[in-house]
Design a protein around this motif. Structure first.
Motif, PDB file in Angstrom:
ATOM      1  N   TYR A   1      -6.667   6.339 -13.517  1.00  0.00           N
ATOM      2  CA  TYR A   1      -6.512   7.227 -12.362  1.00  0.00           C
ATOM      3  C   TYR A   1      -5.429   6.694 -11.416  1.00  0.00           C
ATOM      4  N   PRO A   2      -4.162   7.026 -11.680  1.00  0.00           N
ATOM      5  CA  PRO A   2      -3.135   6.586 -10.726  1.00  0.00           C
ATOM      6  C   PRO A   2      -3.415   7.175  -9.337  1.00  0.00           C
ATOM      7  N   ARG A   3      -3.477   6.345  -8.377  1.00  0.00           N
ATOM      8  CA  ARG A   3      -3.638   6.822  -6.987  1.00  0.00           C
ATOM      9  C   ARG A   3      -3.325   5.687  -6.018  1.00  0.00           C
ATOM     10  N   GLY A   4      -3.044   6.050  -4.791  1.00  0.00           N
ATOM     11  CA  GLY A   4      -2.680   5.049  -3.793  1.00  0.00           C
ATOM     12  C   GLY A   4      -1.742   5.690  -2.794  1.00  0.00           C
ATOM     13  N   GLN A   5      -1.351   4.919  -1.793  1.00  0.00           N
ATOM     14  CA  GLN A   5      -0.605   5.534  -0.696  1.00  0.00           C
ATOM     15  C   GLN A   5       0.750   6.107  -1.115  1.00  0.00           C
ATOM     16  N   GLY A   6       1.321   5.589  -2.201  1.00  0.00           N
ATOM     17  CA  GLY A   6       2.620   6.094  -2.640  1.00  0.00           C
ATOM     18  C   GLY A   6       2.527   7.346  -3.497  1.00  0.00           C
ATOM     19  N   LEU A   7       1.321   7.738  -3.891  1.00  0.00           N
ATOM     20  CA  LEU A   7       1.164   8.863  -4.824  1.00  0.00           C
ATOM     21  C   LEU A   7       0.635  10.088  -4.097  1.00  0.00           C
ATOM     22  N   LYS A   8       1.465  11.095  -3.987  1.00  0.00           N
ATOM     23  CA  LYS A   8       1.047  12.277  -3.224  1.00  0.00           C
ATOM     24  C   LYS A   8       0.195  13.216  -4.073  1.00  0.00           C
TER      25      LYS A   8
END
Ligand code: FBP
Length: 262
Positions: free
Chosen positions: A146-153
């Motif tokens: 699950y790619p996610r984080g502050q850089g991923l809109k």
């Protein structure tokens, strides 16, 4: 990659993993409309359906409830998980060792990796330890990729999901569990990006029978190997009815229309 077709969590090259780690990931709110499902035994009962190849739970639920179902249900032990109360960058602390998962009777391991999070470095290192230890027990590794984080809109756009399946292949998963990227074509690219590794779709919040089965049909047409699903099964009044239909779409290649007609 280990020869996944030999694993009990795979039937005819396909899998239907019933996930019930929501009490940790989301909290009791997911059970509000089906309060009887707060009792994990009710979902283990559902997992005895022939269509279900494994039930994915956290350590505490496995300790308390799996002993009554070990003859009828394959166990996928989730090794990490995080609560909805955590407000930092996506992270998923490890709460169970591979040794203990094996002791509890696990047939497979589950691990969430949030690529793109500021915690990616630590998560990859923790995944490495679990994946390599799992090899000593011949336990396949299902990666919640699950790619996610502050850089991923947008964490479900096609290029992100195909990157997610590829990362899972690269770092040693045996099955990648990813969100639906919105179309059959995008899913086909995500499956291709994973080489020979099995890819399953993550269920998402509950939709209508037809909408859900149509998405599953598209995903299977795209070459995916099945589903890892929670709410779309056990939040239903009659999960068995939907599992009957899913069995036809996943293992028998039927359309959603045909599966619902019978
Ligand atoms: P659902 O089919 O209910 O979406 O469950 C799949 C799952 O990956 C669960 O294993 C997990 O608890 C949940 O989704 C996490 O979803 P998210 O991190 O997107 O809230």
């Amino acid at each position: 990659m280990i020869p996944i077709d030999d694993s009990p969590i795979v039937r005819d090259g396909k899998s239907l993993i019933l996930a019930m780690d929501h009490g940790l990931e989301h909290g009791p709110v997911d059970f509000e409309e089906v309060p009887e499902k707060l009792d994990p035994s009710t979902v283990f009962e559902t997992a005895t359906h022939d269509a279900v190849t494994a039930m994915a739970v956290q350590k505490g639920v496995a300790e308390g409830y799996y002993p009554s179902y070990e003859d009828d249900v394959n166990l996928l032990l989730k090794l990490n998980g995080t609560s909805n109360l955590w407000m930092g960058e996506p992270d998923s602390p490890v709460n169970c060792s591979v040794d203990y998962a094996a002791e509890l009777g696990a047939d497979a391991l589950g691990f969430t990796v949030y690529s793109g999070s500021n915690n990616e470095v630590e998560m990859y290192e923790e995944f490495r330890d679990a994946q390599e230890k799992g090899r000593e027990y011949d336990l396949p590794m299902v990666m919640w990729s699950y790619p996610r984080g502050q850089g991923l809109k947008n964490d479900t756009k096609p290029s992100t999901i195909s990157y997610a399946t590829r990362i899972a292949l690269e770092i040693g998963a045996d099955i990648a569990k990813v969100k639906y990227p919105g179309s059959k074509e995008a899913m086909a690219h995500a499956v291709k990006s994973a080489g020979d590794m099995n890819v399953v779709m993550s269920g998402g919040s509950k939709t209508s029978d037809y909408e859900f089965l149509s998405t599953v049909e598209a995903v299977m047409d795209a070459g995916a190997s099945g589903l890892a699903v929670g709410r779309n099964v056990w939040q239903r009044e009659d999960p068995t009815q939907l599992l009957d239909a899913l069995e036809k779409v996943i293992y028998e290649g039927e359309t959603a229309d045909a599966a619902l007609e019978e």
